[in-house]
Design a protein around this motif. Structure first.
Motif, PDB file in Angstrom:
ATOM      1  N   THR A 248       0.944  -1.115  -0.009  1.00 23.14           N
ATOM      2  CA  THR A 248      -0.008   0.022   0.001  1.00 23.14           C
ATOM      3  C   THR A 248       0.773   1.096   0.120  1.00 23.14           C
ATOM      4  O   THR A 248       0.431   2.283  -0.534  1.00 23.14           O
ATOM      5  N   VAL A 249       1.918   1.213   0.670  1.00 22.21           N
ATOM      6  CA  VAL A 249       2.925   2.312   0.631  1.00 22.21           C
ATOM      7  C   VAL A 249       3.645   2.568  -0.553  1.00 22.21           C
ATOM      8  O   VAL A 249       4.018   3.648  -0.887  1.00 22.21           O
ATOM      9  N   GLN A 250       4.170   1.249  -0.930  1.00 24.64           N
ATOM     10  CA  GLN A 250       5.560   1.151  -2.070  1.00 24.64           C
ATOM     11  C   GLN A 250       4.582   1.236  -3.450  1.00 24.64           C
ATOM     12  O   GLN A 250       5.540   2.034  -4.209  1.00 24.64           O
ATOM     13  N   LEU A 251       3.641   0.683  -3.669  1.00 23.09           N
ATOM     14  CA  LEU A 251       3.238   0.838  -5.119  1.00 23.09           C
ATOM     15  C   LEU A 251       2.823   2.428  -5.467  1.00 23.09           C
ATOM     16  O   LEU A 251       3.208   2.909  -6.735  1.00 23.09           O
ATOM     17  N   PRO A 252       2.041   3.278  -4.780  1.00 24.45           N
ATOM     18  CA  PRO A 252       1.916   4.437  -5.053  1.00 24.45           C
ATOM     19  C   PRO A 252       3.047   5.339  -5.099  1.00 24.45           C
ATOM     20  O   PRO A 252       3.280   6.281  -5.908  1.00 24.45           O
ATOM     21  N   MET A 253       4.368   5.087  -4.426  1.00 20.85           N
ATOM     22  CA  MET A 253       5.580   5.397  -4.356  1.00 20.85           C
ATOM     23  C   MET A 253       6.396   5.241  -5.904  1.00 20.85           C
ATOM     24  O   MET A 253       6.866   6.005  -6.598  1.00 20.85           O
ATOM     25  N   LEU A 254       5.810   4.020  -6.311  1.00 18.68           N
ATOM     26  CA  LEU A 254       6.677   3.574  -7.464  1.00 18.68           C
ATOM     27  C   LEU A 254       5.887   4.349  -8.726  1.00 18.68           C
ATOM     28  O   LEU A 254       6.566   4.634  -9.476  1.00 18.68           O
ATOM     29  N   ALA A 255       4.371   4.574  -8.467  1.00 23.18           N
ATOM     30  CA  ALA A 255       4.090   5.172  -9.652  1.00 23.18           C
ATOM     31  C   ALA A 255       4.516   6.879  -9.660  1.00 23.18           C
ATOM     32  O   ALA A 255       4.607   7.153 -10.882  1.00 23.18           O
ATOM     33  N   VAL A 256       4.716   7.268  -8.794  1.00 17.67           N
ATOM     34  CA  VAL A 256       5.228   8.715  -8.658  1.00 17.67           C
ATOM     35  C   VAL A 256       6.742   8.682  -9.052  1.00 17.67           C
ATOM     36  O   VAL A 256       6.992   9.289  -9.988  1.00 17.67           O
ATOM     37  N   ASP A 257       7.516   7.514  -8.827  1.00 24.19           N
ATOM     38  CA  ASP A 257       8.854   7.383  -9.230  1.00 24.19           C
ATOM     39  C   ASP A 257       9.001   7.431 -10.839  1.00 24.19           C
ATOM     40  O   ASP A 257       9.616   7.921 -11.536  1.00 24.19           O
ATOM     41  N   LEU A 258       7.853   6.685 -11.469  1.00 22.83           N
ATOM     42  CA  LEU A 258       7.670   6.330 -12.961  1.00 22.83           C
ATOM     43  C   LEU A 258       7.523   7.784 -13.717  1.00 22.83           C
ATOM     44  O   LEU A 258       8.105   7.985 -14.790  1.00 22.83           O
ATOM     45  N   VAL A 259       6.552   8.422 -12.902  1.00 25.15           N
ATOM     46  CA  VAL A 259       6.424   9.851 -13.661  1.00 25.15           C
ATOM     47  C   VAL A 259       7.434  10.758 -13.658  1.00 25.15           C
ATOM     48  O   VAL A 259       7.896  11.587 -14.389  1.00 25.15           O
TER      49      VAL A 259
END
Length: 389
Positions: A112-123
């Motif tokens: 729950t914490v890591q997946l949104p952070m990964l989406a932000v990193d991709l952008v």
């Protein structure tokens, strides 16, 4: 698409998510404050000890019902029980549930914490920036097409939320559900309730049916006689029978309204004289012979025997009218024998017909006895034998 989005419109999806997070909060706080990697192993050990406490099964069951099933009160649902642990098997399943919830909760909280952070990193990396150092999965390089992949972690997060909720609910039903012994007890309780409802229905049928039959017979006889004295006696019999039926009705309704209310006394074979007098007042010529210690007949047998006699006399009055009736009640050799015979007429029901006769046979069978109903040597008979043991 509508089917995929439907779970996110249900409150239980988010309460299940919350339920998993609650299992992780206190170990995470402990790990954050003391900075000890072994905090998670210590939490697992403490949960194993806590699961052995019988009351914890009640706490976990209530939480699971509220947050996993969305039940705010005990609605009779037995998927998840709220009773304390009674056996070591129950305690073991509670421990396994706590450990499973902690493990799944840790995984879901991490994603729950890591997946949104990964989406932000991709952008961010697609625009030339650098990834967040706290992200578990690092994004190498700077490619514009990373922005196209940004929604994928969020879709995966949605799948994690719904999938983990369904998974933990299935596990809760398995581990916090009733044990085989509790399932048997629940089935026995349900059977008892059904038998009680059947018994109450028979009681009302016998009591009210008898009262209405007596009232109809007496009213018809009074109208045909034209004798004021006879009419007075008929009205008195109707009044007494109606009052007894109202008492029975009030007693039964009281039991239905208040399950904890003590059951008032029900008539027994010691009160058989009232039935015989009521039948005589209705015009039947009753020849009664009662032998043996009726007062010593066990309560359940005596009460059911009274109802059987009541139904038998009601059938005579309803179908044969004012005819001679022979009643024999005998207590001897460990057996209660009851027999009602009258002249066979065209109006009497045939063998196996009528709910009243079926009720007589059911009463006898439930008490381990036998019942015979039907023509016999030119008479109609109802004969019942009930073992006193």
């Amino acid at each position: 698409m509508d089917r995929m989005l439907r779970p996110f419109g249900r409150a239980v999806t988010y309460t299940r998510w919350l339920h998993l997070f609650m299992a992780v909060v206190w170990p995470a706080m402990w790990w954050y404050v003391f900075d000890r990697p072994g905090a998670w192993f210590t939490a697992a050990a403490l949960l194993a000890c806590a699961g052995a406490v019988p009351a914890l099964r009640t706490v976990e069951g209530l939480q699971a019902r509220l947050l996993l099933l969305g039940q705010r009160h005990d609605s009779g649902h037995v998927d998840i029980v709220t009773a304390p642990s009674r056996t070591w098997g129950d305690r073991g399943r509670t421990v396994l549930w706590l450990e499973t919830r902690l493990l799944v909760g840790c995984l879901v909280a991490f994603l729950t914490v890591q997946l949104p952070m990964l989406a932000v990193d991709l952008v961010r990396t697609a625009g030339g920036g650098g990834p967040d150092g706290a992200t578990f999965l690092r994004v190498p390089g700077h490619h514009w097409w990373y922005a196209l992949l940004a929604p994928l972690p969020l879709v995966l997060l949605a799948a994690v939320v719904t999938g983990s909720g369904s998974l933990v609910t299935a596990v809760a039903r398995r581990l916090l559900g009733p044990s085989p012994a509790e399932r048997v007890a629940a089935l026995e309780e349900r059977t008892e309730r059904l038998l009680e409802r059947t018994r109450i229905a028979r009681e009302l049928h016998d009591s009210i049916g008898h009262a209405l039959t007596v009232a109809v017979v007496q009213a018809g006889a009074a109208r045909a006689s034209g004798d004021p004295a006879f009419t007075g006696r008929a009205l008195e019999a109707i009044e007494e029978t109606g009052r007894a039926a109202l008492e029975d009705l009030e007693r039964v309704l009281g039991v239905l309204r208040e399950s904890e209310r003590p059951v008032s006394a029900r008539p027994t074979l010691s009160d058989a004289g009232q039935l015989l007098e009521s039948a005589r007042a209705s015009g039947a010529k009753v020849d009664a012979e009662l032998s043996g210690p009726l007062e010593r007949v066990p309560g359940p047998l005596s009460r059911e025997g009274y109802r059987i006699l009541q139904e038998s006399l009601t059938n005579v009055l309803r179908h044969a009218g004012a005819v001679p009736v022979r009643v024999r009640i005998d207590v001897t050799d460990g057996v209660l024998a009851l027999e009602v015979r009258n002249a066979l007429t065209a109006g009497l029901p045939g063998p196996g017909r009528g709910s009243g006769l079926r009720g007589v046979r059911e009463r006898a069978a439930l008490l381990g006895g036998r019942a015979w109903t039907g023509p016999d040597e030119g008479d109609w008979q109802v004969r019942v034998e009930l073992p006193l043991g």
